[in-house]
Design an enzyme around this catalytic site. Structure first.
Site, short mmCIF file in Angstrom:
data_model
loop_
_atom_site.label_atom_id
_atom_site.label_comp_id
_atom_site.label_asym_id
_atom_site.label_seq_id
_atom_site.Cartn_x
_atom_site.Cartn_y
_atom_site.Cartn_z
CB CYS A 72 44.58 28.07 37.11
SG CYS A 72 44.42 28.60 38.80
CG HIS A 100 42.14 30.39 34.89
ND1 HIS A 100 41.27 29.63 35.63
CD2 HIS A 100 42.95 31.03 35.78
CE1 HIS A 100 41.56 29.78 36.92
NE2 HIS A 100 42.56 30.64 37.03
CG ASN A 124 40.89 31.29 40.52
OD1 ASN A 124 40.64 30.31 39.81
ND2 ASN A 124 42.12 31.72 40.73
O1 UT7 Z 1 44.48 31.38 39.54
C1 UT7 Z 1 45.84 31.47 39.83
C2 UT7 Z 1 46.35 32.78 39.49
N1 UT7 Z 1 45.99 33.74 40.51
C3 UT7 Z 1 45.92 34.99 40.15
O2 UT7 Z 1 46.07 35.26 38.99
C4 UT7 Z 1 45.71 36.05 41.20
C5 UT7 Z 1 46.53 37.24 40.80
N2 UT7 Z 1 46.49 38.36 41.72
C6 UT7 Z 1 45.38 39.10 41.93
O3 UT7 Z 1 44.32 38.81 41.44
C7 UT7 Z 1 45.54 40.37 42.72
O4 UT7 Z 1 46.92 40.66 42.89
C8 UT7 Z 1 44.84 40.34 44.11
C9 UT7 Z 1 43.33 40.33 43.93
C10 UT7 Z 1 45.30 39.16 44.90
C11 UT7 Z 1 45.19 41.62 44.88
O5 UT7 Z 1 44.80 42.76 44.12
P1 UT7 Z 1 45.81 43.96 43.86
O6 UT7 Z 1 45.09 44.98 43.09
O7 UT7 Z 1 47.08 43.38 43.30
O8 UT7 Z 1 46.01 44.50 45.32
P2 UT7 Z 1 47.38 44.75 46.07
O9 UT7 Z 1 48.00 43.47 46.48
O10 UT7 Z 1 48.19 45.74 45.28
O11 UT7 Z 1 46.87 45.47 47.36
C12 UT7 Z 1 46.33 46.81 47.32
C13 UT7 Z 1 45.85 47.15 48.70
C14 UT7 Z 1 46.85 46.81 49.80
O12 UT7 Z 1 46.72 47.78 50.81
P3 UT7 Z 1 47.78 49.02 50.89
O13 UT7 Z 1 49.12 48.38 51.04
O14 UT7 Z 1 47.64 49.76 49.60
O15 UT7 Z 1 47.31 49.78 52.08
C15 UT7 Z 1 46.35 45.50 50.33
O16 UT7 Z 1 46.72 45.28 51.67
O17 UT7 Z 1 44.66 46.38 48.98
C16 UT7 Z 1 44.85 45.68 50.21
N3 UT7 Z 1 44.09 44.46 50.15
C17 UT7 Z 1 42.79 44.38 50.48
N4 UT7 Z 1 41.93 45.33 50.91
C18 UT7 Z 1 40.66 44.93 51.16
C19 UT7 Z 1 44.51 43.23 49.76
N5 UT7 Z 1 43.49 42.36 49.83
C20 UT7 Z 1 42.41 43.05 50.28
C21 UT7 Z 1 41.07 42.72 50.55
N6 UT7 Z 1 40.24 43.68 50.98
N7 UT7 Z 1 40.59 41.46 50.38
#
Ligand code: UT7
Length: 327
Positions: free
Chosen positions: A113, A254, A284
């Protein structure tokens, strides 16, 4: 100030749109979750048979036309991408083939990125050397072919597209790069990785069965590093430019997740009103995110000559980079 400017820009998005509602039918997710956790509503994805170089070529044709130049005026091609056509030849070489301009140097930049900011620094140095006049710099991605469409944490994030620009000398010195900074930390490479397909893990039945040719990410860890690093990079380049957040006319971050952008803005004290974003409609688009955003902002009359533009990027590697430009 480096008397180097972006002469013109162009962008290209493949026509097909994949909405959050479409994704609801593919993985266990909801439009509401994706919008509130990432800011993304839809993204563009390619049809079969369309490659990263095709998107870069389309964006580049527009950038060339906007500069009033011909393909034969280009004297170097750089493509920043995390989803190249092949391991080799480079995507830049495929773009060169499409323009039919053999002879000039063409190479890819692999900084995920951060690739466009890395590429702009490299292009600026070549322009400053005096050996090159018009460098075509593209950020282009076809992420839809390297995500695991069963992994809801990653497949909802990425999109396809390309942005391109022509980098040249600022003859009157009125535009230029005021400060720039690049960094990387390879010790954290495993947190965001496409594990298979290179020499570490050559393609095998097992790598295909285990979906190891797609994006693997420790989302929360990447998120934390992204916020901290985007903010510290922004602060650093502003300091090196002898400026504060108040001097910035427009911030082009970004865009991996809108919450990362909001948190970085808060730390650098840049109001969201000065930030330009396209994540809601494109997702993204790793190395293409910044050039796509710049082109969109120009077409929306949000960037004009003389403006102070701040850019920051963060991505796999980890890599990061920032720049303050007088447009
Ligand atoms: O460009 C390169 C750099 N990339 C990035 O910067 C990406 C960085 N990371 C992120 O943007 C975020 O961490 C994500 C969007 C990938 C995930 O968001 P989050 O707020 O960190 O969610 P999380 O991983 O803490 O997950 C929260 C909950 C989990 O469920 P439980 O364990 O609380 O029951 C996940 O399983 O959300 C769940 N979850 C989803 N639910 C519905 C994870 N993905 C999804 C989804 N839809 N697509």
């Amino acid at each position: 100030m480096q008397a180097v400017k972006i002469l013109s820009t162009g962008s290209y998005l493949p026509p097909k749109v994949l909405t959050n509602f479409d994704l609801e039918k593919m993985v266990d997710t909801t439009d509401e979750w994706i919008r509130t956790r990432t800011g993304i509503s839809e993204r563009h994805i390619v049809e079969e048979g369309v490659f990263t170089s095709d998107l870069a070529f389309e964006a580049a044709k527009i950038a060339l036309a906007n500069a009033g130049l011909k393909a034969s005026d280009i004297d170097m091609i750089i493509v920043a991408t995390a989803s190249p056509d092949n391991m080799y030849p480079s995507t830049a070489c495929w773009v060169q083939k499409k323009f039919n301009i053999p002879g000039i140097p063409a190479f890819d930049i692999s900084a995920a990125c951060s690739g466009f900011v890395y590429g702009l620094s490299v292009a600026a140095s070549f322009i400053e050397s005096g050996k090159y006049k018009h460098i075509l710099l593209c950020g282009a991605e076809v992420m839809s072919k390297v995500v695991n469409w069963k992994d809801r944490e990653t497949c909802i994030l990425f999109g396809d597209g390309a942005g391109a620009c022509i980098v040249t000398k600022s003859e009157d010195g009125s535009s230029g790069i005021i400060s720039s900074y690049l960094g990387a930390d390879g010790t954290l490479g495993d947190l965001l990785i496409q594990p298979a397909g290179g020499t570490r893990m050559p393609a095998s039945h097992e790598t295909v069965d285990k979906n190891l040719h797609s994006v693997h990410m420790e989302g929360q860890e990447v998120f934390k590093h992204a916020v901290r690093t985007m903010a510290s990079t922004g602060e650093r380049v502003l300091k090196e430019a002898g400026m504060t957040a108040d001097d910035v006319d427009i911030y082009i971050p970004h865009q991996a997740n809108m919450r990362i952008v909001e948190a970085a803005c808060k730390r650098v004290k840049i109001p969201m009103s000065k930030t330009y974003s396209i994540i809601h409609k494109y997702g993204n688009v790793p190395a293409a995110s910044i050039p796509l955003t710049i082109d969109d902002a120009i077409r929306a009359n949000k960037i004009k000559r003389g403006d102070i533009v701040l850019m920051t990027a963060f991505g796999a590697g980890f890599t990061w980079g920032g720049m303050v430009l007088k447009w």
